[in-house]
Design a protein around this motif. Sequence first.
Motif, PDB file in Angstrom:
ATOM      1  N   ASP A  45       0.834  -1.199   0.000  1.00  0.00           N
ATOM      2  CA  ASP A  45       0.000   0.000   0.000  1.00  0.00           C
ATOM      3  C   ASP A  45       0.871   1.252   0.000  1.00  0.00           C
ATOM      4  O   ASP A  45       0.601   2.210  -0.729  1.00  0.00           O
ATOM      5  N   GLY A  46       1.923   1.239   0.813  1.00  0.00           N
ATOM      6  CA  GLY A  46       2.806   2.393   0.866  1.00  0.00           C
ATOM      7  C   GLY A  46       3.519   2.646  -0.454  1.00  0.00           C
ATOM      8  O   GLY A  46       3.582   3.781  -0.943  1.00  0.00           O
ATOM      9  N   LEU A  47       4.041   1.583  -1.069  1.00  0.00           N
ATOM     10  CA  LEU A  47       4.766   1.735  -2.327  1.00  0.00           C
ATOM     11  C   LEU A  47       3.836   2.126  -3.468  1.00  0.00           C
ATOM     12  O   LEU A  47       4.235   2.843  -4.387  1.00  0.00           O
ATOM     13  N   SER A  48       2.591   1.659  -3.429  1.00  0.00           N
ATOM     14  CA  SER A  48       1.650   2.049  -4.479  1.00  0.00           C
ATOM     15  C   SER A  48       1.347   3.545  -4.402  1.00  0.00           C
ATOM     16  O   SER A  48       1.198   4.212  -5.437  1.00  0.00           O
ATOM     17  N   HIS A  49       1.288   4.097  -3.195  1.00  0.00           N
ATOM     18  CA  HIS A  49       1.085   5.542  -3.053  1.00  0.00           C
ATOM     19  C   HIS A  49       2.307   6.306  -3.552  1.00  0.00           C
ATOM     20  O   HIS A  49       2.170   7.372  -4.167  1.00  0.00           O
ATOM     21  N   VAL A  50       3.484   5.768  -3.299  1.00  0.00           N
ATOM     22  CA  VAL A  50       4.695   6.381  -3.837  1.00  0.00           C
ATOM     23  C   VAL A  50       4.665   6.341  -5.363  1.00  0.00           C
ATOM     24  O   VAL A  50       5.010   7.326  -6.040  1.00  0.00           O
ATOM     25  N   GLY A  51       4.227   5.206  -5.914  1.00  0.00           N
ATOM     26  CA  GLY A  51       4.116   5.087  -7.365  1.00  0.00           C
ATOM     27  C   GLY A  51       3.136   6.081  -7.947  1.00  0.00           C
ATOM     28  O   GLY A  51       3.381   6.681  -9.008  1.00  0.00           O
ATOM     29  N   GLY A 188       1.649  -3.915 -11.363  1.00  0.00           N
ATOM     30  CA  GLY A 188       0.289  -4.263 -10.982  1.00  0.00           C
ATOM     31  C   GLY A 188      -0.640  -3.081 -10.824  1.00  0.00           C
ATOM     32  O   GLY A 188      -1.846  -3.192 -11.072  1.00  0.00           O
ATOM     33  N   MET A 189      -0.110  -1.911 -10.452  1.00  0.00           N
ATOM     34  CA  MET A 189      -0.985  -0.772 -10.220  1.00  0.00           C
ATOM     35  C   MET A 189      -1.583  -0.240 -11.517  1.00  0.00           C
ATOM     36  O   MET A 189      -2.621   0.413 -11.495  1.00  0.00           O
ATOM     37  N   ARG A 190      -0.989  -0.555 -12.653  1.00  0.00           N
ATOM     38  CA  ARG A 190      -1.583  -0.159 -13.928  1.00  0.00           C
ATOM     39  C   ARG A 190      -2.864  -0.943 -14.201  1.00  0.00           C
ATOM     40  O   ARG A 190      -3.788  -0.443 -14.836  1.00  0.00           O
ATOM     41  N   LEU A 191      -2.919  -2.165 -13.711  1.00  0.00           N
ATOM     42  CA  LEU A 191      -4.100  -2.998 -13.913  1.00  0.00           C
ATOM     43  C   LEU A 191      -5.062  -2.918 -12.739  1.00  0.00           C
ATOM     44  O   LEU A 191      -6.281  -2.777 -12.916  1.00  0.00           O
ATOM     45  N   MET A 192      -4.530  -2.988 -11.519  1.00  0.00           N
ATOM     46  CA  MET A 192      -5.363  -3.018 -10.317  1.00  0.00           C
ATOM     47  C   MET A 192      -5.656  -1.631  -9.753  1.00  0.00           C
ATOM     48  O   MET A 192      -6.668  -1.436  -9.085  1.00  0.00           O
ATOM     49  N   GLY A 193      -4.761  -0.676  -9.993  1.00  0.00           N
ATOM     50  CA  GLY A 193      -4.940   0.653  -9.440  1.00  0.00           C
ATOM     51  C   GLY A 193      -4.154   0.848  -8.156  1.00  0.00           C
ATOM     52  O   GLY A 193      -3.866  -0.107  -7.428  1.00  0.00           O
ATOM     53  N   THR A 194      -3.800   2.090  -7.878  1.00  0.00           N
ATOM     54  CA  THR A 194      -3.036   2.419  -6.682  1.00  0.00           C
ATOM     55  C   THR A 194      -3.741   1.977  -5.403  1.00  0.00           C
ATOM     56  O   THR A 194      -3.114   1.488  -4.464  1.00  0.00           O
ATOM     57  N   LEU A 195      -5.054   2.143  -5.366  1.00  0.00           N
ATOM     58  CA  LEU A 195      -5.801   1.896  -4.140  1.00  0.00           C
ATOM     59  C   LEU A 195      -6.058   0.416  -3.885  1.00  0.00           C
ATOM     60  O   LEU A 195      -6.479   0.052  -2.786  1.00  0.00           O
ATOM     61  N   LEU A 196      -5.822  -0.450  -4.889  1.00  0.00           N
ATOM     62  CA  LEU A 196      -6.219  -1.846  -4.753  1.00  0.00           C
ATOM     63  C   LEU A 196      -5.076  -2.851  -4.906  1.00  0.00           C
ATOM     64  O   LEU A 196      -5.257  -4.026  -4.589  1.00  0.00           O
ATOM     65  N   ILE A 197      -3.919  -2.414  -5.393  1.00  0.00           N
ATOM     66  CA  ILE A 197      -2.858  -3.370  -5.698  1.00  0.00           C
ATOM     67  C   ILE A 197      -2.364  -4.113  -4.464  1.00  0.00           C
ATOM     68  O   ILE A 197      -1.974  -5.278  -4.536  1.00  0.00           O
ATOM     69  N   SER A 198      -2.402  -3.464  -3.297  1.00  0.00           N
ATOM     70  CA  SER A 198      -1.902  -4.127  -2.084  1.00  0.00           C
ATOM     71  C   SER A 198      -2.734  -5.363  -1.732  1.00  0.00           C
ATOM     72  O   SER A 198      -2.249  -6.251  -1.024  1.00  0.00           O
ATOM     73  N   SER A 199      -3.972  -5.439  -2.219  1.00  0.00           N
ATOM     74  CA  SER A 199      -4.814  -6.608  -1.927  1.00  0.00           C
ATOM     75  C   SER A 199      -4.229  -7.880  -2.529  1.00  0.00           C
ATOM     76  O   SER A 199      -4.405  -8.969  -1.976  1.00  0.00           O
ATOM     77  N   LEU A 250     -12.839  -8.181  -4.903  1.00  0.00           N
ATOM     78  CA  LEU A 250     -14.052  -8.744  -4.309  1.00  0.00           C
ATOM     79  C   LEU A 250     -14.014 -10.277  -4.318  1.00  0.00           C
ATOM     80  O   LEU A 250     -14.472 -10.922  -3.369  1.00  0.00           O
ATOM     81  N   VAL A 251     -13.467 -10.855  -5.365  1.00  0.00           N
ATOM     82  CA  VAL A 251     -13.312 -12.316  -5.403  1.00  0.00           C
ATOM     83  C   VAL A 251     -12.330 -12.760  -4.328  1.00  0.00           C
ATOM     84  O   VAL A 251     -12.573 -13.744  -3.607  1.00  0.00           O
ATOM     85  N   ASP A 252     -11.214 -12.049  -4.193  1.00  0.00           N
ATOM     86  CA  ASP A 252     -10.239 -12.355  -3.134  1.00  0.00           C
ATOM     87  C   ASP A 252     -10.879 -12.253  -1.753  1.00  0.00           C
ATOM     88  O   ASP A 252     -10.632 -13.095  -0.878  1.00  0.00           O
ATOM     89  N   LEU A 253     -11.680 -11.218  -1.555  1.00  0.00           N
ATOM     90  CA  LEU A 253     -12.346 -11.023  -0.265  1.00  0.00           C
ATOM     91  C   LEU A 253     -13.325 -12.159   0.024  1.00  0.00           C
ATOM     92  O   LEU A 253     -13.378 -12.680   1.150  1.00  0.00           O
ATOM     93  N   ALA A 254     -14.095 -12.564  -0.995  1.00  0.00           N
ATOM     94  CA  ALA A 254     -15.062 -13.643  -0.812  1.00  0.00           C
ATOM     95  C   ALA A 254     -14.360 -14.952  -0.452  1.00  0.00           C
ATOM     96  O   ALA A 254     -14.805 -15.692   0.441  1.00  0.00           O
TER      97      ALA A 254
END
Length: 266
Positions: A45-51, A188-199, A250-254
């Motif tokens: 999460d921290g590195l994605s925000h830096v990215g 990964g953040m290009r596909l998942m997004g900054t806010l979601l890649i850490s998942s 959401l699939v990962d969470l389920a």
Amino acid sequence: MHDLLSGLFSYPFIQRALIAGTLVALCSALLGVSLVLKRYSMIGDGLSHVGFGAMAVAMALGAAPLAVALPVVILAAFFLLRLSRGSRLAGDSAIALVSSGALAIGVVATSLSSGSNVDVMNYLFGSILTMTAADVKLAVLLSLAVLLLYHRIFAVTFDETFARATGIRANLYNMVLALLTAVTIVIGMRLMGTLLISSLIIFPALSAMRISRSFLGVTVGAAVLSVVCFWVGVLASFLLSTPTGASVVLVDLAVFLLLSLYGLLR
């Protein structure tokens, strides 16, 4: 179903996203096991925000976002490792410090620039359309590096003291872990997004820990769960016209909730 899958694979951008996404999901799961056990699970999460901050500044200056973000995130990963080990700041405090600062820089850079809001939104929430052939090549190289070096990373994660006693350079492979995590985040953040890649780093490892107690079982389970959840999420996104990154999460969470329930019942 056959026609659906044929239609899915007929788009070149889907093919690139599936190949790169599968490899990123695999690398995220393998690295995530080590990061979770080392209590560095929030480093993604921290590195994605830096990215995000680096990409926002790059777009404001008219530079190539990936070319700027990759070295910046790698340096941030080394800095976080050094800061948390060599100062009074704990790992989560160091990550929060760097994360919030980088995010603020990105927001200010975005507000001062013009014409880049759409690109910024794609990086914030991810877009399957942003994957390029260069991303696929970088994902292939990343996965090869993770697989070739994982036995050393495993040794440092499982018992760092014993690893040092057997001659393994623990500090070096801790830096390798940080480097590989940084590259995984940027791709990964290009596909998942900054806010979601850490998942992708956190969920598979935690899910696998609900059904296995051995390091090998958790590692294999996390890798399998991560790849399967990614494919199911992409398919659900294609069927329901929902954002790809959010669908995968959401699939990962389920799966995590189901396996947690199974663990409680067992």
